[in-house]
Design a protein around this motif. Sequence first.
Motif, mmCIF file in Angstrom:
data_model
loop_
_atom_site.group_PDB
_atom_site.id
_atom_site.type_symbol
_atom_site.label_atom_id
_atom_site.label_comp_id
_atom_site.label_asym_id
_atom_site.label_seq_id
_atom_site.Cartn_x
_atom_site.Cartn_y
_atom_site.Cartn_z
ATOM 1 N N LEU A 108 0.942 -1.183 0.134
ATOM 2 C CA LEU A 108 -0.208 -0.255 -0.062
ATOM 3 C C LEU A 108 0.651 1.335 -0.033
ATOM 4 N N PRO A 109 1.439 1.286 -1.353
ATOM 5 C CA PRO A 109 2.574 2.853 -1.123
ATOM 6 C C PRO A 109 1.850 4.244 -0.804
ATOM 7 N N GLY A 110 2.655 5.173 -0.143
ATOM 8 C CA GLY A 110 1.878 6.174 0.305
ATOM 9 C C GLY A 110 0.054 5.885 0.475
ATOM 10 N N VAL A 111 -0.077 5.080 1.786
ATOM 11 C CA VAL A 111 -1.490 4.958 2.172
ATOM 12 C C VAL A 111 -1.510 4.881 3.863
ATOM 13 N N ALA A 112 -1.416 5.981 4.384
ATOM 14 C CA ALA A 112 -1.120 6.194 6.030
ATOM 15 C C ALA A 112 -2.386 5.307 6.515
ATOM 16 N N MET A 113 -1.373 4.065 6.693
ATOM 17 C CA MET A 113 -2.729 3.069 7.745
ATOM 18 C C MET A 113 -2.181 2.716 8.679
ATOM 19 N N ALA A 114 -3.927 2.875 10.213
ATOM 20 C CA ALA A 114 -3.834 2.553 11.439
ATOM 21 C C ALA A 114 -3.627 1.798 11.725
ATOM 22 N N PRO A 115 -2.937 1.210 12.766
ATOM 23 C CA PRO A 115 -3.070 -0.420 12.893
ATOM 24 C C PRO A 115 -4.261 -0.611 13.741
ATOM 25 N N SER A 116 -5.199 -0.903 14.456
ATOM 26 C CA SER A 116 -6.543 -1.111 15.291
ATOM 27 C C SER A 116 -5.257 -1.759 16.202
ATOM 28 N N ALA A 117 -5.891 -1.252 17.511
ATOM 29 C CA ALA A 117 -5.808 -1.138 19.184
ATOM 30 C C ALA A 117 -6.737 -2.110 19.505
ATOM 31 N N VAL A 118 -7.993 -2.470 19.263
ATOM 32 C CA VAL A 118 -9.186 -3.719 19.530
ATOM 33 C C VAL A 118 -8.540 -5.076 18.976
ATOM 34 N N PHE A 119 -9.386 -5.813 20.304
ATOM 35 C CA PHE A 119 -8.412 -7.207 20.354
ATOM 36 C C PHE A 119 -9.764 -7.595 19.158
ATOM 37 N N VAL A 120 -9.127 -8.816 18.000
ATOM 38 C CA VAL A 120 -10.344 -8.902 16.868
ATOM 39 C C VAL A 120 -10.331 -10.702 16.476
ATOM 40 N N GLN A 121 -10.669 -11.795 16.959
ATOM 41 C CA GLN A 121 -10.513 -12.282 16.428
ATOM 42 C C GLN A 121 -11.711 -13.311 16.086
ATOM 43 N N ASN A 122 -10.850 -14.280 14.483
ATOM 44 C CA ASN A 122 -12.039 -14.967 13.804
ATOM 45 C C ASN A 122 -12.069 -16.149 14.645
#
Length: 272
Positions: A108-122
């Motif tokens: 994802l070049p040039g895209v500001a991605m924000a990692p989520s701090a929420v716990f998720v689970q499938n």
Amino acid sequence: MAGCGEQRLSETELVTATRWLSVEPGRAMIALPPGSPPIIGVTQRGYENAIAQTISLATRGRTPGENTIQVAFFTAADLPESTGVEGNLLKLPGIDDFAVAQDMAERLPGVAMAPSAVFVQNKYGPFGYAFGRGTGGEACLYAWQRIADGDSVFRPRSGAVSVRIRICDPRATEASLLRLAYEYSLNASLRRSGWSPAGDAPAPAPGLGQAGAPIYPLPQASAEEVPKPRRAARPRPIREPQIEADHARDAQPIPDRPLAGYPTVPPPPTTP
């Protein structure tokens, strides 16, 4: 003369420049939930310790890059520790912050991605994801997951599965893109003894099929949770305008003689 004639060419004599081979979309190792972007191609490569696939999805956004799912099935063999491929061995992708950020910057070049701090689970366990806005404000999601059953001294290695999802869509939201990470399914397995990264399926609920344990399709609201009807508010009385009272007060005649009890003010002197 027969020796001088043209020799027929066999397909086995063709040598390709890559070890990646195209396979049918039906042989993808990941099955997507209904409503997901269609699979337009699958490339596969075999290693001594893994089989990897790149599943290409339909891309309709303007953000540079392609919507893909990277999946790899690893055997119970020891994995190389060095970066990249060592010989014909594939390194298990890292899930630490640095490895994930490096992978996101590449896909994802040039895209500001924000990692989520929420716990998720499938259904296969916890996973991580990051969300951002690509070209034109379109929604972009990057999710990563490592599926591996716990190993111990008394239990041999059971293998591992690595999944990376990269998708951007101008018509989607964070919740709709996240649904792909929640509901995908593993569509294949390795024919190896003891290979079971996801472990055994969980046991059903203890009350399943037993008397006295009703199961409802939707949560039933109790009597206290039923909302009470709201009382209609009384309309406020309309205030009469004060125009008539003001007009009546202004219409009073001006007196022509001095009022009783008030001093008489003499008129101004006249000039000759």
